[in-house]
Motif scaffolding. Structure first.
Motif, PDB file in Angstrom:
ATOM      1  N   HIS A 149       0.818  -1.218   0.000  1.00  0.00           N
ATOM      2  CA  HIS A 149       0.000   0.000   0.000  1.00  0.00           C
ATOM      3  C   HIS A 149       0.853   1.270   0.000  1.00  0.00           C
ATOM      4  CE1 HIS A 149      -3.859  -1.995   1.817  1.00  0.00           C
ATOM      5  NE2 HIS A 149      -3.376  -2.648   0.806  1.00  0.00           N
ATOM      6  N   HIS A 151       2.016   2.714   2.752  1.00  0.00           N
ATOM      7  CA  HIS A 151       1.794   3.472   3.981  1.00  0.00           C
ATOM      8  C   HIS A 151       1.636   2.506   5.147  1.00  0.00           C
ATOM      9  CE1 HIS A 151      -2.488   3.269   2.274  1.00  0.00           C
ATOM     10  NE2 HIS A 151      -2.398   2.334   3.189  1.00  0.00           N
ATOM     11  N   HIS A 153      -0.050   0.890   8.623  1.00  0.00           N
ATOM     12  CA  HIS A 153      -1.365   0.630   9.204  1.00  0.00           C
ATOM     13  C   HIS A 153      -1.231   0.676  10.725  1.00  0.00           C
ATOM     14  CE1 HIS A 153      -2.344  -1.782   5.323  1.00  0.00           C
ATOM     15  NE2 HIS A 153      -2.551  -0.486   5.158  1.00  0.00           N
ATOM     16  N   HIS A 160      -8.179   1.067   7.343  1.00  0.00           N
ATOM     17  CA  HIS A 160      -9.100   0.577   6.321  1.00  0.00           C
ATOM     18  C   HIS A 160      -9.098  -0.919   6.241  1.00  0.00           C
ATOM     19  CE1 HIS A 160      -5.827   0.526   3.023  1.00  0.00           C
ATOM     20  NE2 HIS A 160      -5.268   0.648   4.164  1.00  0.00           N
TER      21      HIS A 160
HETATM   22 ZN    ZN Z   1      -3.241   0.433   3.442  1.00  0.00          ZN
END
Ligand code: ZN
Length: 160
Positions: A149, A151, A153, A160
């Motif tokens: 992704h 980024h 988490h 998300h």
């Molecule tokens: Zn993500």
């Protein structure tokens, strides 16, 4: 665990100008998580954090070239107010989206005089030497999903 490429690092930071004015801070919030070595922080900060470990506290000074770049006078221009029809009322300090002919960019309204509006495409911190007080709160491996992704988490990261 040392900070190196693709580690998820969480930092507390206070950003000050050369005059000692606080410009931004994570104080009172969760530490800021980022994935090291992926350009999420300004280059000078990543360089300073490289190889450091959890618990490290330090103050660093970062030159404009390693932060938001030098101030470029060519990125300041005047346009007519009539180009802004239908938008919210123009005020100094407002950020507007402009078409540079080279794609969309964010400009700051820096002056309004009569029907002339001065727009500045420089980052608000362009040309500024930055002073950071930093504390490294956590260093861990990024998960495959986080790397995919681009980024982090979890706490302070994307939900998300
Ligand atoms: Zn993500």
């Amino acid at each position: 665990m040392k900070i190196e490429k693709n580690k998820v690092v969480s930092i507390h930071y206070t950003l000050k100008s050369e005059k000692g004015e606080v410009l931004d801070s994570s104080e009172g919030k969760s530490p800021l998580p980022y994935i090291h070595g992926t350009g999420q922080l300004i280059p000078g900060l990543e360089k300073e954090l490289e190889g450091k470990q959890k618990g490290t506290e330090q103050s660093v000074v970062i030159s404009p070239a390693d932060a938001y770049g030098e101030y470029n006078k060519e990125s300041v221009f005047e346009v007519g107010k009539d180009g802004f029809q239908g938008e919210e009322e123009l005020t100094v300090g407002l950020q507007v989206q402009v078409d540079t002919g080279n794609g969309q960019a964010i400009a700051n309204v820096t002056k309004i005089e009569g029907d002339k509006v001065t727009l500045d495409l420089n980052h608000p911190l362009a040309g500024a030497t930055l002073h950071f007080d930093i504390k490294i709160e956590d260093v861990r491996d990024a998960t495959a999903e986080e790397l995919d992704h681009g980024h982090s988490h979890g706490e302070g990261g994307h939900q998300h």
